[in-house]
Design a protein around this motif. Sequence first.
Motif: not given
Length: 427
Positions: A80-86, A119-123, A111-112
């Motif tokens: 769905f695209g790229t998720v960048f970690t925090s 938050l996106y579930p990539a986390f 997950g908030r």
Amino acid sequence: MKTGFRVALGMGLLAACAAGVIWALNVRDEVDVKITAAFAPSDSLIARGAYLARAGNCMACHTARGGEPYAGGLGMATPFGTVFTSNLTPDANTGIGSWSSAHFWRALHNGRSKNGRLLYPAFPYTSYTQVTREDSDAMFAFLRSLPAVKQANRPHALRFPFNSQAALALWRALYFTPGVYQLDAGRNAEWNRGAYLVGGLGHCSACHSPRDALGGIRDSLTLAGGLIPMQNWYAPSLASPHEAGVRAWDREQIVGLLKNGVAPGASASGPMAEVVLRSTQYLTHEDLGAMAQYLKALPGPAPEAPAAPRPASAPFNTAKAAKLYEQHCAQCHGDQGQGVPGAYPPLAGNRAVTMASTDNLVQMVLNGGFPPATAGNPRPFGMPPFVLVLDDGEVADVISHVRTAWGNQAGAVTPQQVNRIRANQGH
């Protein structure tokens, strides 16, 4: 006009539904987010948190290549695209320096983020929700003890509508229910510890379970194996004896694989090698033993219906394939695929060779690889890449050879299957 009205009405209903879901989640996820006036954890709590962060392999995702540990910025490609970690360092403006332990617990459990955003579930909070509050607080204490790194979080690059909170709320309604791990009274303490580590902090199902078109995991298929999105690696079933099930393994063999990255007749490769390198090799023998007990007790797959006659394998030049194996593989893996104990795995009777998915075999032949370097196996023997040596047809031939020789009874591989993975290198 009517079509446009219907579309507008549908979008309005979707937005209203999403708003209702968000409201419901806000009510359900209400937690105390007051920041404590003083935060002075003990050294033992910090050490415990460091151990738990290892168990969760947090640094692997929250550290960009060449970046500061835990400072985030790693791009994770998804369908769905790229998720960048925090940034998880205690910088007050760009990290979690202004967070409380309650904020951190809410991120793992619900997950908030601190501000309440979903938050996106990539986390993998779908797994981390099982983590106890005590373990969450210990991990938070460890993260707050790290050097603060000022590094702003990069915005995600997701396509519409996946970049909206409304779509994410609907996804959560389908696939996510918060819930701390509940002890199984019918099992012993060791099994429960293993279930907690595998299902929670270890988030093994994030890779070892199939996902549907929306990226969700159905509970009934947990640990049944699945293709890791965008990586072209297949995480084999941890229940099936034909893939990576360990019910028949000796307990210490499982512990050895998780601790050292190698075991008699097996080795960790690809993404699993990274997991052993950064995470499981540092776990205690007791925790690895608990994970082994849990994995050994996983129920096998349901009995299959009588198999239909297997279709003929894709044609390949057997003489040419055997010659390619002799030239490029036999020196290490043996002329009969017997391997070299302690160095090169056998190919004869190896279920990593014969399982239905061939993605991992193609990856290894094209790109090579090493088991992880661990204290128990500090100088692992590796496999060279053949991506510049063999073309698609030759890679397909040599893989087809090892899948059909020495009693192996698996299907052949086509050049098209090899080309699909070669063409997606780096994606």
